[in-house]
Design a protein around this motif. Structure first.
Motif, mmCIF file in Angstrom:
data_model
loop_
_atom_site.group_PDB
_atom_site.id
_atom_site.type_symbol
_atom_site.label_atom_id
_atom_site.label_comp_id
_atom_site.label_asym_id
_atom_site.label_seq_id
_atom_site.Cartn_x
_atom_site.Cartn_y
_atom_site.Cartn_z
ATOM 1 N N ILE A 48 0.850 -1.193 0.000
ATOM 2 C CA ILE A 48 0.000 0.000 0.000
ATOM 3 C C ILE A 48 0.890 1.248 0.000
ATOM 4 O O ILE A 48 1.659 1.462 0.934
ATOM 5 C CB ILE A 48 -0.936 0.029 1.222
ATOM 6 N N PRO A 49 0.806 2.099 -1.038
ATOM 7 C CA PRO A 49 1.604 3.329 -1.053
ATOM 8 C C PRO A 49 0.956 4.409 -0.185
ATOM 9 O O PRO A 49 -0.257 4.636 -0.248
ATOM 10 C CB PRO A 49 1.600 3.727 -2.532
ATOM 11 N N LEU A 50 1.763 5.082 0.627
ATOM 12 C CA LEU A 50 1.265 6.101 1.536
ATOM 13 C C LEU A 50 2.097 7.371 1.412
ATOM 14 O O LEU A 50 3.311 7.315 1.213
ATOM 15 C CB LEU A 50 1.315 5.606 2.986
ATOM 16 N N LYS A 51 1.440 8.483 1.563
ATOM 17 C CA LYS A 51 2.105 9.779 1.577
ATOM 18 C C LYS A 51 2.074 10.302 3.004
ATOM 19 O O LYS A 51 1.003 10.464 3.590
ATOM 20 C CB LYS A 51 1.393 10.744 0.624
ATOM 21 N N LEU A 52 3.262 10.566 3.570
ATOM 22 C CA LEU A 52 3.364 11.026 4.949
ATOM 23 C C LEU A 52 3.753 12.496 4.978
ATOM 24 O O LEU A 52 4.716 12.909 4.324
ATOM 25 C CB LEU A 52 4.406 10.202 5.701
ATOM 26 N N SER A 53 3.005 13.280 5.754
ATOM 27 C CA SER A 53 3.251 14.722 5.829
ATOM 28 C C SER A 53 3.292 15.157 7.285
ATOM 29 O O SER A 53 2.754 14.486 8.171
ATOM 30 C CB SER A 53 2.161 15.498 5.084
ATOM 31 N N LEU A 54 3.929 16.321 7.506
ATOM 32 C CA LEU A 54 4.053 16.889 8.845
ATOM 33 C C LEU A 54 3.199 18.144 8.950
ATOM 34 O O LEU A 54 3.405 19.113 8.197
ATOM 35 C CB LEU A 54 5.520 17.215 9.142
ATOM 36 N N ASN A 55 2.225 18.106 9.853
ATOM 37 C CA ASN A 55 1.348 19.233 10.197
ATOM 38 C C ASN A 55 0.317 19.559 9.113
ATOM 39 O O ASN A 55 -0.830 19.865 9.424
ATOM 40 C CB ASN A 55 2.158 20.484 10.531
ATOM 41 N N LYS A 56 0.693 19.528 7.838
ATOM 42 C CA LYS A 56 -0.279 19.788 6.769
ATOM 43 C C LYS A 56 0.143 19.036 5.516
ATOM 44 O O LYS A 56 1.322 18.747 5.312
ATOM 45 C CB LYS A 56 -0.388 21.286 6.478
ATOM 46 N N ASP A 57 -0.853 18.724 4.702
ATOM 47 C CA ASP A 57 -0.610 17.941 3.495
ATOM 48 C C ASP A 57 -0.189 18.869 2.361
ATOM 49 O O ASP A 57 -1.024 19.431 1.650
ATOM 50 C CB ASP A 57 -1.870 17.162 3.118
ATOM 51 N N SER A 58 1.120 19.053 2.209
ATOM 52 C CA SER A 58 1.648 19.886 1.134
ATOM 53 C C SER A 58 3.033 19.383 0.764
ATOM 54 O O SER A 58 3.657 18.625 1.503
ATOM 55 C CB SER A 58 1.702 21.356 1.566
ATOM 56 N N GLU A 59 3.531 19.840 -0.388
ATOM 57 C CA GLU A 59 4.843 19.394 -0.845
ATOM 58 C C GLU A 59 5.951 19.872 0.087
ATOM 59 O O GLU A 59 6.952 19.199 0.278
ATOM 60 C CB GLU A 59 5.099 19.897 -2.275
ATOM 61 N N GLY A 60 5.765 21.036 0.686
ATOM 62 C CA GLY A 60 6.796 21.581 1.570
ATOM 63 C C GLY A 60 6.895 20.891 2.907
ATOM 64 O O GLY A 60 7.885 21.080 3.631
ATOM 65 N N THR A 61 5.884 20.098 3.266
ATOM 66 C CA THR A 61 5.896 19.403 4.566
ATOM 67 C C THR A 61 5.902 17.883 4.373
ATOM 68 O O THR A 61 5.506 17.152 5.281
ATOM 69 C CB THR A 61 4.671 19.810 5.392
ATOM 70 N N LEU A 62 6.354 17.442 3.211
ATOM 71 C CA LEU A 62 6.361 16.007 2.915
ATOM 72 C C LEU A 62 7.467 15.302 3.702
ATOM 73 O O LEU A 62 8.643 15.645 3.589
ATOM 74 C CB LEU A 62 6.561 15.782 1.419
ATOM 75 N N ILE A 63 7.083 14.308 4.498
ATOM 76 C CA ILE A 63 8.064 13.467 5.202
ATOM 77 C C ILE A 63 8.629 12.437 4.241
ATOM 78 O O ILE A 63 9.835 12.187 4.195
ATOM 79 C CB ILE A 63 7.411 12.778 6.417
ATOM 80 N N GLY A 64 7.768 11.849 3.446
ATOM 81 C CA GLY A 64 8.216 10.863 2.480
ATOM 82 C C GLY A 64 7.050 10.044 1.950
ATOM 83 O O GLY A 64 5.925 10.100 2.467
ATOM 84 N N LYS A 65 7.330 9.299 0.882
ATOM 85 C CA LYS A 65 6.360 8.374 0.313
ATOM 86 C C LYS A 65 6.867 6.961 0.545
ATOM 87 O O LYS A 65 8.001 6.631 0.181
ATOM 88 C CB LYS A 65 6.173 8.649 -1.175
ATOM 89 N N VAL A 66 6.047 6.136 1.166
ATOM 90 C CA VAL A 66 6.461 4.789 1.562
ATOM 91 C C VAL A 66 5.463 3.771 1.039
ATOM 92 O O VAL A 66 4.346 4.109 0.646
ATOM 93 C CB VAL A 66 6.576 4.676 3.092
#
Length: 293
Positions: free
Chosen positions: A67-85
């Motif tokens: 399952i691909p997941l998009k992880l973000s910090l505080n808000k869902d945006s490109e500037g707060t992307l933790i990573g894609k796993v």
């Protein structure tokens, strides 16, 4: 003619309805997944998140891999992307907070981790979030062999002791951590401290007798998972045994088997063959007597 028009109209209506029916059937067949986010901080230096994906099959939850997941910090945006796993076979994936988010990480004392799944042909899209407060855990020891852990929360710019947090005090082992005594958890007092007496005096350590103590806060609703380690000289020294590879032992090669085992095995073989030989002899004697009669 009217009958032909009716048949033509019905056929066209069926053609228009079929795509909608197929789309509806495909949507109805989609399953749903649940995503859980856990926060970890190792030795007050390495913050990371672990996501776990499950689905319900026949009333039981099963892990879902791939399952691909998009992880973000505080808000869902490109500037707060933790990573894609992508989740592994156990339905888990791990991501460390990158250096690129250092400014975002330092901007506030609370953080929200967002995990989003866009959906695929098998499962519907979903998302979840986890909010934690910044905290740290310290570990110390006393001359009387007590282990002391301190839990502190960052409020504004000051580290403040936290009362009433359950802490596990244990010894790091290969399989699983071993508690320092019979008590499972210790609660912090008004100074943020939790202490316990070390009662594993005979536990083996390394070549120098060192063991690793660990203090852990597990699945706390406010602070997530915190743990810190410290080496102490409280274990018994590891003494390697003499090499008995060439000695006669049960685990040696066939030529080095114990004498008593070889005697027993040889005796059994001789006994079995003796019985078989006597049995054949007696059968031949009986046959001979039958022919003479």
């Amino acid at each position: 003619m009217k009958l032909l028009n009716k048949i033509l109209f019905g056929s066209l209506s069926l053609l228009f309805l079929l795509p909608g029916y197929n789309a509806f059937a495909q949507t109805a067949d989609k399953g749903s997944v649940s995503v859980a986010v856990s926060y970890f901080n190792a030795n007050n230096k390495i913050p990371y998140v672990v996501v776990k994906v499950k689905t319900k099959v026949n009333g039981k939850f099963q892990n879902v891999g791939g399952i691909p997941l998009k992880l973000s910090l505080n808000k869902d945006s490109e500037g707060t992307l933790i990573g894609k796993v992508v989740t592994n076979e156990q339905g888990e994936a791990t991501a460390i907070i990158p250096q690129s988010l250092k400014k975002e990480w330092s901007s506030t004392v609370k953080h929200t981790f967002i995990a989003a799944f866009a959906g695929n042909a098998k499962y519907d899209s979903t998302s979840t979030s986890l909010t934690v407060s910044k905290a740290k855990i310290l570990i110390d020891t006393t001359s009387s062999r007590s282990v002391v852990a301190t839990v502190m929360e960052l409020k504004d710019t000051t580290w403040t002791p936290v009362k009433g947090v359950d802490v596990v005090l244990a010894i790091r082992r290969l399989g699983s951590d071993l508690n320092i005594n019979e008590t499972a958890t210790f609660a912090t007092d008004s100074t943020g401290k939790a202490s316990g007496d070390f009662k594993r005096d005979s536990i083996p350590g390394d070549l120098k007798g060192n063991i690793t103590l660990v203090a852990k806060v597990l699945d706390n609703d406010t602070y997530g998972n915190l743990f810190i380690e410290k080496k102490v000289h409280w274990g018994s020294k590891f003494v390697s045994k003499a090499n008995d590879f060439n000695a006669r032992t049960l685990f040696a090669t066939r030529a080095k088997a114990p004498v008593w085992l070889m005697v027993i095995a040889t005796g059994i073989i001789i006994g079995v063959w003796t019985v078989l030989i006597l049995l054949v002899q007696n059968i031949l004697k009986i046959k001979k007597l039958g022919n003479e009669a």
